[in-house]
Design an enzyme around this catalytic site. Structure first.
Site, short mmCIF file in Angstrom:
data_model
loop_
_atom_site.label_atom_id
_atom_site.label_comp_id
_atom_site.label_asym_id
_atom_site.label_seq_id
_atom_site.Cartn_x
_atom_site.Cartn_y
_atom_site.Cartn_z
N SER A 256 48.08 -35.29 17.96
CA SER A 256 48.73 -33.92 18.05
C SER A 256 50.09 -34.15 18.92
CB SER A 256 47.96 -32.85 19.14
OG SER A 256 48.57 -31.91 19.71
N ARG A 257 50.89 -33.78 18.20
CA ARG A 257 52.48 -34.02 18.84
C ARG A 257 53.07 -33.34 19.68
NH1 ARG A 257 53.11 -34.32 12.99
NH2 ARG A 257 52.77 -36.48 12.15
#
Length: 507
Positions: free
Chosen positions: A365-366
């Site tokens: 998850s960025r």
């Protein structure tokens, strides 16, 4: 005298002419030239616009192609009795859908027609299915978490409101299950949920609707269905129509919205079929060259708005199907590059009985870690490190090498963490419940418990926490940090659960 008579006659003719012109309504009519599948080529519509609705006999189509001498129309139903030479009438109306609170709790097709045997939907507003994404200056940072209710995601691959997180994996690995659990987690949170089924079987969609009704989640949900039996045109417009419905709540009511696209692989295949019928040049895997743009302009509409522009958010969970875990295929790589992270479900992990079958190694998850609750940040980091070490050591230990005490301890802790991350379908947990279990696992409370009993004891811990430390749970959910007082209360409660279990199973 003659001149006066002629003059009066000419004035009378001019008056009649004006009345006639006022009563005539111009209508642009074209003609069907060719029919291939659900695509109709026609000519004579010189002023027609892109995405305009046109009528051919009793069928309705959308203009999808504008050439110099022809117009490509994709029909939204079967061609039936349409033949070459039939008249094509412009409607002057761009394809749109009804939007508003009246849609909540309903099952619709991509044009807004009810599929649940309910009354016809009447709303005050309609949005075009194709709308421009909000510019960067109207957006704000992702800083509020969107809880999925799944420990494996909320701890390691967290999602924030306004984020786009791709869910991908082979068939029957639990992709839709994750999406539905996320919808169930939004119950009583005020988040509007939209489930858009693209090319799915009717019985699969019926099961999803049934679960939402059983869990009393339909009241804040909308289900948009374009089943596999529908025309490619309807499959193509489905996600755009669902997104327009979502944007109303984001922009006009300032609400947080979650939208599930299930799935964009079917959407890409429908668009490929349309493009081949339109004789557009095929590229990689026979997909047209603009397939990336088709999905990027859809997903770019998901964002979190600044207060002066509505203040709501639109979180997207697109689902994508892989073959034999091939993440490097064309559509998966396209979607990975568009989204803000991906949750990869592995068939190999699924066959081991680990559910949800998330491959944590390549899932990321960025954005979401910036939106995690403060208490979650205190426990997630330790778990990530312990679990990544465990996976490396587990592979190493299979060689039969003699292990030292530290390595054995890490393997024991890792096995308990893996059990902690397992979770039954349709049983999402609140953030506070997850944190209680994860913290107890991190500090080694369950290290002496047999692996097959870990989940059972953790469920007991969650039940007891509601009666023993309700204040801790409430404050954690409200955004409080995991201070020493909270840690001691959780540790004391967890140790009591384990102590009772060990004493009752002694000998």
């Amino acid at each position: 005298m003659l001149n006066e008579t002629v003059k009066d006659a000419m004035n009378e003719v001019e008056k009649i002419s004006k009345k006639t012109r006022a009563s005539v309504v111009s209508e642009e009519v074209g003609e069907v030239v060719e029919i291939i599948g659900n695509i109709v080529s026609c000519n004579g519509l010189a002023s027609v616009k892109m995405d305009e609705l046109v009528q051919i006999k009793n069928s309705v189509g959308i203009v999808i192609n504008l050439d110099e001498d022809r117009v490509g129309v994709v029909l939204l139903d079967s061609p039936r009795d349409i033949e070459a030479g039939d008249k094509v009438k412009r409607t002057g109306r761009i394809a749109d859908v009804p939007v508003g609170d009246e849609l909540l709790g309903r099952v619709l097709d991509p044009l807004g027609n009810p599929l649940d045997n309910g009354p016809k939907i009447k709303t005050k507003e309609r949005y075009n299915i194709e709308r421009e994404a909000h510019p960067i200056m109207e957006r704000r940072e992702v800083s509020v978490p969107l809880q999925t209710g799944l420990k494996a995601i909320d701890a390691i691959i967290p999602i924030g409101r306004g984020q786009r997180e791709l869910i991908l994996g082979d068939r029957q690995t639990g992709k839709t299950a994750i999406a539905i659990d996320t919808i169930l987690s939004q119950k009583d949170t005020g988040v509007i949920c939209i489930y858009c089924a693209i090319g799915q079987r009717g019985d699969s969609v019926a099961k999803v609707i049934d679960v939402l009704k059983q869990k009393d989640c339909m009241k804040n949900s909308i289900v948009v269905v374009a089943s596999g039996e529908e025309s490619p045109g309807l499959l193509y417009i489905a996600p755009y129509a669902a997104t327009s419905m979502a944007e109303y709540f984001m922009e006009k009511e300032g609400k947080d919205v979650l939208i599930i696209y299930d799935n964009l692989t079917q959407h890409a295949q429908a668009y490929r079929q349309l493009s081949l019928f339109l004789r557009r040049p095929p590229g990689r895997e026979a997909y047209p060259g603009d397939i990336f743009y088709v999905h990027s302009r859809l997903l770019e509409r998901s964002t979190r708005l600044r207060p002066e522009f509505g203040g709501g958010s639109l979180t997207a969970l697109p689902i994508c199907e892989t073959l034999a875990e091939n993440v490097s295929a064309y559509i998966p790589t396209n979607l990975i590059s568009i989204t803000d992270g991906q949750i990869f479900l592995s068939n190999t992990i699924f066959q081991k009985g680990i559910i949800p079958a998330i491959n944590i190694g390549i899932s990321v998850s960025r954005v979401g870690s910036k939106a995690q609750l403060p208490a979650y940040k205190a426990v997630a980091g330790d778990m990530k490190i312990s679990y990544s070490q465990f996976e490396e050591l587990e592979a190493f230990s299979k060689f039969g090498t003699q292990l030292d005490d530290e390595t054995k301890k890490a393997l024991v802790r890792g096995e308990r963490i893996r059990e902690t991350l397992k979770q039954s379908q349709y049983k999402p947990l609140k953030a506070s419940e997850q944190i209680v279990v994860i913290y107890a696992t991190n500090i080694g409370v369950f290290d002496d418990v047999p692996v097959d009993k870990v989940v059972e004891l953790q469920n007991e811990l969650i039940t007891l926490s509601h009666s023993s430390i309700p204040n801790v749970l409430k404050e954690i959910d409200d955004g409080a940090k995991l201070n020493d007082k909270f840690k001691n209360e959780i540790k004391k409660l967890a140790e009591g659960v384990v102590k009772r279990f060990l004493s009752s199973n002694k000998g």
